[in-house]
Design a protein around this motif. Structure first.
Motif, short mmCIF file in Angstrom:
data_model
loop_
_atom_site.label_atom_id
_atom_site.label_comp_id
_atom_site.label_asym_id
_atom_site.label_seq_id
_atom_site.Cartn_x
_atom_site.Cartn_y
_atom_site.Cartn_z
N LEU A 140 0.84 -1.19 0.00
CA LEU A 140 0.00 0.00 0.00
C LEU A 140 0.88 1.25 0.00
N TRP A 141 1.91 1.23 0.83
CA TRP A 141 2.75 2.42 0.95
C TRP A 141 3.52 2.69 -0.34
N VAL A 142 4.04 1.65 -0.98
CA VAL A 142 4.79 1.91 -2.22
C VAL A 142 3.84 2.32 -3.35
N THR A 143 2.61 1.84 -3.30
CA THR A 143 1.62 2.29 -4.29
C THR A 143 1.29 3.76 -4.08
N ALA A 144 1.11 4.16 -2.83
CA ALA A 144 0.86 5.58 -2.53
C ALA A 144 2.06 6.43 -2.92
N LEU A 145 3.27 5.92 -2.71
CA LEU A 145 4.47 6.64 -3.13
C LEU A 145 4.47 6.85 -4.65
N ALA A 146 4.15 5.79 -5.39
CA ALA A 146 4.11 5.90 -6.85
C ALA A 146 3.15 6.99 -7.29
N LEU A 147 1.97 7.03 -6.69
CA LEU A 147 0.97 8.01 -7.10
C LEU A 147 1.31 9.39 -6.57
N CYS A 149 4.28 10.54 -6.55
CA CYS A 149 5.31 11.03 -7.47
C CYS A 149 4.77 11.37 -8.85
N ALA A 150 3.51 11.06 -9.10
CA ALA A 150 2.98 11.12 -10.46
C ALA A 150 3.04 12.51 -11.07
N SER A 151 2.85 13.53 -10.28
CA SER A 151 2.86 14.90 -10.81
C SER A 151 3.82 15.78 -10.02
N ARG A 152 4.80 15.17 -9.42
CA ARG A 152 5.68 15.90 -8.50
C ARG A 152 6.79 16.66 -9.22
N TRP A 153 7.31 16.07 -10.29
CA TRP A 153 8.44 16.68 -10.99
C TRP A 153 8.11 16.81 -12.47
N ALA A 219 -3.62 13.64 1.24
CA ALA A 219 -3.24 13.82 2.65
C ALA A 219 -2.43 12.62 3.14
N PHE A 220 -2.86 11.41 2.77
CA PHE A 220 -2.10 10.22 3.17
C PHE A 220 -0.76 10.19 2.46
N GLN A 221 -0.73 10.53 1.18
CA GLN A 221 0.54 10.57 0.46
C GLN A 221 1.52 11.51 1.16
N ALA A 222 1.04 12.67 1.58
CA ALA A 222 1.91 13.65 2.25
C ALA A 222 2.42 13.10 3.58
N ARG A 223 1.54 12.42 4.33
CA ARG A 223 1.96 11.84 5.61
C ARG A 223 3.00 10.74 5.38
N LEU A 224 2.80 9.95 4.33
CA LEU A 224 3.74 8.88 4.02
C LEU A 224 5.11 9.45 3.65
N VAL A 225 5.13 10.44 2.78
CA VAL A 225 6.40 11.04 2.38
C VAL A 225 7.09 11.65 3.60
N GLN A 226 6.33 12.33 4.44
CA GLN A 226 6.91 12.92 5.65
C GLN A 226 7.50 11.84 6.56
N ALA A 227 6.78 10.72 6.71
CA ALA A 227 7.27 9.63 7.55
C ALA A 227 8.55 9.02 6.97
N LEU A 228 8.60 8.87 5.67
CA LEU A 228 9.80 8.30 5.03
C LEU A 228 10.96 9.28 5.10
N THR A 232 14.34 8.17 7.09
CA THR A 232 15.60 8.02 6.37
C THR A 232 16.53 9.22 6.51
N GLY A 233 15.98 10.38 6.88
CA GLY A 233 16.77 11.59 6.91
C GLY A 233 17.05 12.17 5.54
N VAL A 234 16.32 11.68 4.53
CA VAL A 234 16.55 12.12 3.14
C VAL A 234 15.23 12.70 2.60
N PRO A 235 15.24 13.98 2.20
CA PRO A 235 14.01 14.56 1.63
C PRO A 235 13.77 14.02 0.23
N LEU A 236 12.51 13.96 -0.17
CA LEU A 236 12.18 13.44 -1.48
C LEU A 236 12.57 14.44 -2.57
#
Length: 237
Positions: A140-147, A149-153, A219-228, A232-236
Motif C-alpha cells: 500500500l505504501w509503495v503504491t501511494a508513493l508511486a501516485l 510522485c505522479a505529478s511531482r516533478w 493527505a495520506f501521500q503527504a503523511r507517508l512522504v513525511q514519515a519516510l 531516512t533523513g533524506v528529503p524526497l
C-alpha cells in the motif's frame, strides 16, 4: 533506445522484465543483490551494466544509487525488487524505492511494483518503524508513493503495477496468474508513449484499476512522504 534500471533483476519478474527490454534493443542496467546469481552463466552480455547491493541495508541502497549515477540519467527506473514475509520487507519494499527515488536523478518514467494485496494494507504509519508492518502494508505504501510522485516533478511520470499472483520464487508454484503476463505491463510502460493515463495509473495487465483509496489520498501521500523523510533523513525533493 531507452536506458532502463531494473531492481531485483537476478531472477523472477525482474529478470523477465530486464531480458524483455534488452531483447527490444534497450540499454538495461540490472540491479542484483548477489552478482554471482546473475553472472554465473556468463550472461552479462545482456546488460548495459550491473549495479549491486542489498536493498535491505540502507547504506547499500545509497551505494546502489551512487553506482547507478555513473550511467547518467535513466529514461526509466523500474522498482521491481521485493520480499514477502520477511523482517526486511519494509526496507526492501518501501524504503528502498523511496531512497532510490530521492537520491537518483529523476528519470523520465518511474514504475513501482505493487500487489493486489495492497488493498488490505494499513494506513497506520507507526508500523513503518515499529517492525510490525505486513507485506500488504508495504505494498500500500509503495503504491501511494508511486501516485504521490505522479505529478511531482516536471518531465517525470510515475505508475504502479500489479503484476498478478504469478509462479515465481516469491509467488510459489501454486500461483494462479500468468507468468508470461507478469512482466509485460511494466515493460510496456517503460518505453511506450501512448499510455493513458499519462501518469498516476495503477495497472494490472495493461489496464488501469482502482487502487486502495488511501493510495490516491493526497493527505495520506503527504503523511507517508513525511514519515519516510523522517525515517531516512533524506528529503524526497
Amino acid at each position: 533506445m531507452a536506458l532502463v534500471l531494473v531492481t531485483g533483476a537476478s531472477s523472477g519478474l525482474g529478470r523477465d522484465t530486464a531480458e524483455a527490454l534488452a531483447g527490444q534493443g534497450h540499454d538495461v542496467v540490472a540491479h542484483v543483490r548477489d552478482p554471482a546469481r546473475l553472472t554465473g552463466g556468463g550472461e552479462t552480455g545482456w546488460w548495459k551494466g550491473v549495479v549491486t547491493g542489498d536493498l535491505a541495508e540502507v547504506d547499500e541502497i545509497r551505494d546502489v544509487a551512487r553506482q547507478a549515477a555513473e550511467f547518467g540519467r535513466f529514461d526509466t527506473v523500474i522498482h521491481n525488487a521485493g520480499v514477502l514475509n520477511s523482517p526486511e520487507q519494509v526496507t526492501v519494499n518501501t524504503v528502498a524505492p523511496y531512497l532510490l527515488t530521492a537520491l537518483m536523478d529523476k528519470p523520465a518514467r518511474l514504475i513501482y511494483l505493487s500487489s493486489s494485496m495492497h488493498r488490505t494494507g494499513s494506513t497506520d504509519l507507526r508500523r513503518l518503524t515499529a517492525g510490525s508492518a505486513s507485506y500488504d502494508d508495504t505494498k500500500l505504501w509503495v503504491t501511494a508513493l508511486a501516485l504521490a510522485c505522479a505529478s511531482r516533478w516536471e518531465g517525470t511520470t510515475s505508475h504502479a503495477v500489479d503484476p498478478g499472483w504469478v509462479p515465481t520464487r516469491m509467488g510459489g508454484a501454486g500461483a494462479s496468474d500468468d507468468l508470461a503476463a507478469g512482466h509485460q505491463t511494466q515493460t510496456w510502460l517503460a518505453t511506450h508513449h501512448d499510455v493513458t493515463p499519462h501518469t498516476g495509473g495503477y495497472w494490472y495487465h495493461r489496464r488501469t484499476q482502482t487502487p486502495h483509496s488511501a493510495a490516491r489520498d493526497e493527505a495520506f501521500q503527504a503523511r507517508l512522504v513525511q514519515a519516510l523523510e523522517h525515517h531516512t533523513g533524506v528529503p524526497l525533493d
